[in-house]
Design an enzyme around this catalytic site. Structure first.
Site, mmCIF file in Angstrom:
data_model
loop_
_atom_site.group_PDB
_atom_site.id
_atom_site.type_symbol
_atom_site.label_atom_id
_atom_site.label_comp_id
_atom_site.label_asym_id
_atom_site.label_seq_id
_atom_site.Cartn_x
_atom_site.Cartn_y
_atom_site.Cartn_z
ATOM 1 N N GLN A 42 64.360 19.399 27.755
ATOM 2 C CA GLN A 42 63.506 18.208 27.436
ATOM 3 C C GLN A 42 64.382 16.966 28.029
ATOM 4 O OE1 GLN A 42 60.969 17.291 25.939
ATOM 5 N NE2 GLN A 42 60.277 19.457 25.214
ATOM 6 N N CYS B 134 55.207 25.754 20.850
ATOM 7 C CA CYS B 134 55.411 27.243 20.962
ATOM 8 C C CYS B 134 55.091 27.849 19.700
ATOM 9 C CB CYS B 134 57.096 27.766 21.271
ATOM 10 S SG CYS B 134 57.330 26.912 22.919
#
Length: 384
Positions: free
Chosen positions: A180, A331
């Site tokens: 990220q 996810c």
């Protein structure tokens, strides 16, 4: 508005220049990079040029950049090979890591009987560095610490320099899931001497299915996938050349325009926070996602004052209105399970309320954010 995409922490829109670069690669450089003829040499040159580009921006050596299918494979490769090849007996991590790390260390505990320890977290989700020091000094086993730089759900930024120093002072290796943050922050692996880090191109406007691992030179890691000698022997298999050059282009554009785009996105985040506070007074920002210093500029995670029975309809309502966001990691989007990250830091009362992650990019506008807040307000108000 027809469509508002605020799920950039899950994946980002591919830049037009990246698509053009990949198209040129697919049509013009179709040789196998391992072949010795001119077609293969041209492809190999493109792959190695991409490796040098990534290394240059990271202040790394090209041999330290290993292309992978993405962050999950890179995390698995580093953690599994460290246990297998480097004699790691103790893994130290936190309970709010991405599942690419959490599930891997749990599997290694079962498969290899390694010691698995979790560092304590404060109420906002930051690791307790005093406790980390205790864990590092608790015994003489060979240790590896794995802590993410920017949390993918609540946006907390780890004091990565302090963790690096602690690990090296205590002769432990340090791996950071930087999926990220790579492409959103400048990196210098000589200045911040991590041993391993991971990245994924689709987080910074590149293609899916490609990422890289930074593996410090002379680490001792052996091949993760057996076969040919691709990727300096670390990862066998024909290179996904069109994806690699797409990653290179996305990385260059992201970092060459970093300061301008960061300022723009940070302004969007400030605007969104102000509008949520004004229009939905009962809303709370989870972790440090509402903090402009301790949280990343790319996302916020908001707990909304909505009754649990109505909360089940919230994401559906937003989708009908054309708004894309997430209740946590993409996810897990198909799962009914609550966020493992929020479960570690929120009160029982706040866990009953819906929390949503809104993540921003240079392609978003304030008008989109105003529309999103208006839709949220309309949904929340009957319960107020």
């Amino acid at each position: 508005m027809d469509k508002v995409y605020l799920d950039n922490a899950a994946t980002t829109q591919i830049r037009k220049s990246v698509i053009a670069t990949m198209h040129d690669s697919l049509s013009g450089f179709y040789g196998n990079p391992s072949s010795s003829h001119s077609f293969g040499r041209s492809a190999k040159t493109a792959v190695e040029s991409a490796r040098k580009t990534v290394a240059q921006y990271m202040n790394a050596h090209p041999s330290e950049i290993i292309f992978t299918s993405g962050g999950t494979e890179a995390d698995n490769m580093i953690l599994r090979c460290a246990v297998r090849d480097l004699g790691i007996e103790t893994l130290i991590t936190s309970k709010i890591e991405h599942h690419a790390v959490l599930h891997t260390v749990e599997d290694l505990k079962e498969e290899k009987n390694i010691h698995l320890k979790y560092v304590n977290l404060n109420e906002f989700g930051d690791p307790d560095l005093s406790h980390l020091t205790e864990l590092l000094q608790a015994d003489t086993t060979k240790k590896l610490v794995s802590l993410m730089h920017v949390n993918n759900e609540i946006g907390n930024i780890l004091d990565i320099d302090a963790v690096c120093m602690l690990c090296h002072q205590n002769e432990a290796l340090f791996h950071s899931d930087t999926v990220q943050s790579v492409g959103h922050y400048l990196w210098d692996v000589r200045q911040t001497p991590v041993d391993f880090l991971t990245a994924a191109a689709h987080k910074f406007h590149g293609p899916k299915g490609i990422g890289f691992a930074y593996v410090k030179k002379n680490s001792g890691l052996k091949p993760f996938i057996s076969g040919g000698t691709q990727e300096r022997g670390h990862r066998a298999g024909t290179e996904s050349m069109h994806n690699i050059v797409g990653l290179e282009e996305a990385f260059k554009v992201a970092l060459d325009n970093l300061e301008r785009e960061k300022a723009y996105i940070l302004d969007l985040k400030k605007h969104f926070i102000a509008e949520v506070k004004k229009e939905i007074p009962g809303a709370k920002f989870n972790g440090y996602s509402g903090d402009l210093e301790k949280g990343t500029y790319t996302l916020v995670n908001v707990c909304l004052p909505i009754a649990p029975d109505k909360a089940m309809l919230l994401l559906f309502h937003l989708d009908i209105k054309g708004i894309a966001c997430s209740k946590g990691s993409a996810c897990q989007s198909g799962s009914t399970q609550e966020s493992h990250v929020l479960a570690e830091i929120l009160s029982e009362e706040d866990l009953k309320r819906p929390s949503l992650r809104f993540s921003f990019s240079t392609f978003n506008t304030k008008e989109e954010l105003d529309y999103t807040v208006a839709v949220l307000k309309e949904f929340v108000e009957p319960e107020s």
